[in-house]
Enzyme design. Sequence first.
Site, PDB file in Angstrom:
ATOM      1  N   ASP A  22       9.894  84.761  18.882  1.00  0.00           N
ATOM      2  CA  ASP A  22      10.337  83.665  19.913  1.00  0.00           C
ATOM      3  C   ASP A  22      10.053  84.145  21.329  1.00  0.00           C
ATOM      4  O   ASP A  22      10.555  85.549  21.791  1.00  0.00           O
ATOM      5  CB  ASP A  22      11.978  83.581  19.787  1.00  0.00           C
ATOM      6  CG  ASP A  22      12.426  82.925  18.433  1.00  0.00           C
ATOM      7  OD1 ASP A  22      11.419  82.288  17.903  1.00  0.00           O
ATOM      8  OD2 ASP A  22      13.450  83.065  18.111  1.00  0.00           O
ATOM      9  N   ASP A  64      15.272  71.849  12.938  1.00  0.00           N
ATOM     10  CA  ASP A  64      16.339  72.387  13.297  1.00  0.00           C
ATOM     11  C   ASP A  64      17.646  72.002  12.885  1.00  0.00           C
ATOM     12  O   ASP A  64      18.203  71.360  13.764  1.00  0.00           O
ATOM     13  CB  ASP A  64      15.976  72.941  14.550  1.00  0.00           C
ATOM     14  CG  ASP A  64      14.918  73.787  15.177  1.00  0.00           C
ATOM     15  OD1 ASP A  64      14.728  74.999  14.637  1.00  0.00           O
ATOM     16  OD2 ASP A  64      14.054  73.373  16.181  1.00  0.00           O
ATOM     17  N   GLY A 118       7.214  72.556  23.471  1.00  0.00           N
ATOM     18  CA  GLY A 118       6.939  71.602  24.413  1.00  0.00           C
ATOM     19  C   GLY A 118       5.601  70.760  24.327  1.00  0.00           C
ATOM     20  O   GLY A 118       4.789  70.173  24.789  1.00  0.00           O
TER      21      GLY A 118
END
Length: 588
Positions: free
Chosen positions: A285, A443, A372
Site C-alpha cells: 500500500d 472491498d 484511481g
Amino acid sequence: MEAASFTSASSTTTPFSSYSSTSQSLRFLRYKPNAKPLNYKSSRSFSVRASATSADDSVVTVLDYGAGNVRSLRNAIKHLGFDIKDVQTPEDILKAKRLIFPGVGAFAPAMDVLNKKGMAEALCAYIEQDRPFLGICLGLQLLFESSEENGPVKGLGLIPGVVGRFDSSKGIRVPHIGWNALEIAKDTQILDDVGNSHVYFVHSYRAMPSDENREWISSTCKYGDDFIASIQRGNVHAVQFHPEKSGDVGLSILRRFLNPKSGRTQKLVQGNASKLAKRVIACLDVRTNDKGDLVVTKGDQYDVRENTKENEVRNLGKPVDLAGQYYKDGADEVSFLNITAFRDFPLGDLPMLQVLRYASENVFVPLTVGGGIRDFKDANGRYYSSLEVASEYFRSGADKISIGSDAVYAAEEYLKSGVKTGKSSLEQISRVYGNQAVVVSIDPRRVYVKDPKAVEFRTVKVRNPGPNGEEYAWYQCTVSGGREGRLIGAYELAKAVEELGAGEILLNCIDCDGQGKGFDIDLIKLISDAVSIPVIASSGAGAVEHFTEVFRETNASAALAAGIFHRKEIPIQAVKEHLSEEGIEVRM
C-alpha cells in the site's frame, strides 16, 4: 489504444521480392490452408537496404507494436547485457540479426497494426529465412492460421492451427493466470535450464497440438487439456508464457536465446513443478506521508495512521526497495496499491509512475498497480480517459491494473440496465489489453442478519455468529478506500464484473484487514465458487497456517499479504515451505 507509430526511412534498397521462398536459407514454407495464401493488407510496398556488415552482436531488435507492458522485457534484455533497437519500419525487421516479438493485448488489434504497417509480410519473410526469432505470448499465437478471439481473425499462417479460448466448462478458471509446469516435447537449447521449474502464464486463448503442427511443438502445458506452451523449428522459437516474468528461470531462457553459446551462469533452484501452483503475492500500500515522501504503509481496517500524538502515516519502507526484496524472497507477484489515488490525478502522480519504472528494472515477476483507474480532467480541464490512464501504467511497467471504485459504479449501472455500454473503464481496458490484464479489487464489509430473506443480496451462514447471535451475513461493497458503503453485495458485484470483462478478482475484507486472525473463509468461498475467473484472497493473514487454510477450504488461486511481510514477522519463503510440506503446490 492508439498503436505505436512506425516511420519510414530513406535508404539504398533491394527489392523485397529477393526475400522469396527460393532462398537457399529457407527451411520451411508458410502454412497455406486449402492451398490459399493469406492476403496481407500492407499500406505500401517496401524494400530493404542491403546490409554490408553484420549487426552488432549486443543488439536485439524488438518489435513493439504499441500495446501492453513491454518495459519488463526491455529491462530483462538490458539486465542480460544487451542493447535494444526498436522496429520503426518493415526494413528494420528484415535487417535484424535477432528479433523478439513480445505480443501483448488482443489478437485482432495486433494483426491490424502488423498488416497496416507492412510488418506482417516482413515478419513472415524474416521467419521463413530461419533467422533467430522469439515470439512471446501473443507473439506465439499470431504465428498460427487464425484466432477465435473476437473472430475468426486471420493470423500470419506460418503454423497450422486455430487459437481458441480455454474451455471453462472443464472446471478450470479462465484466464489461465499463474505459474505452471512444462512438459518438454523435444530438445531445444533455450529450455535447457527449465527442468522441473514453474514459468508464468497469463492468457485466455491457446493453440492446441495436432498432427499438422506437432513437428513445431517443443513443450506443452496441462491446463484442462494439454496446450502448446512453446514451439521451435530451426532458429525460430516462440513461447506462450512470459520469460521476462518467470524469475531466474525466465532470464535463463532469454539468455540462451540471445546468446546460444552461453552456458548456465548461475545454479538455478531445482523446482518440483507438476501443475498450476498456488500464488503467494506481496502487496504494498503506497501513499505520500505528511512530509511528501512516498512510503509503504499498512492499515488496520484501512486506517493507516499511527495511534500516537502526531498521528503520522505508518511508514514501513520505500516501495522500490521492498518490491526488490520481495522478488528476491520468492514472491510470485508484487502488487502496488496507490491508496491516495482517489483524491489525486494519477497521470500527475509522477512518483507512483516512477516506482513502477524503477521496480520493473529488477523485479522479474508480474507487477500489478491499482488506485484511481478512471476518467479524469486535469487542472486545465483536459479530459483523460481511463484507458489513457491504464495505458500509462502499462508503459511504466505494470502487467495488470486493478480497478476498485470505478468497477463498483460500472457494475451498479449494468445490474440496473442489463446493458453493457462498453464505455466503462473495465470494459474499455479489457477490450484493448485483454481481460487477463484487468483485476477488480472488491472491498466489502460484513453485515450480519438474522434472516437471509430480509435482504436482497446473497448471504452466507457464517462460522462465527454476529454480536447479537446472527447466523447469517451479506458483504456490502464499499468505495473510496472503504469510507462509503454501496447498496451492492460482493457476490452480485463479482458476478457482474466477470461479465463486464474482469480477468481476476482481488477479494479484500475490511473486517479482517490488519487483524492477523486469518482470511475470511466464508467470503472467499462464496466468491470463488461463484465466478470462473481467478480469485486472490486478501486481508487477515497472520500465520503460515492461514495460507494453508484458505487454499484447502476455498477455490482461491492466490493469497496476498502485506503487514506480516513488511514487518518481517513471516518470510515469504516460510509460507511457501509450509504450503509445500502440506502438499499444496507452490513455486519454490
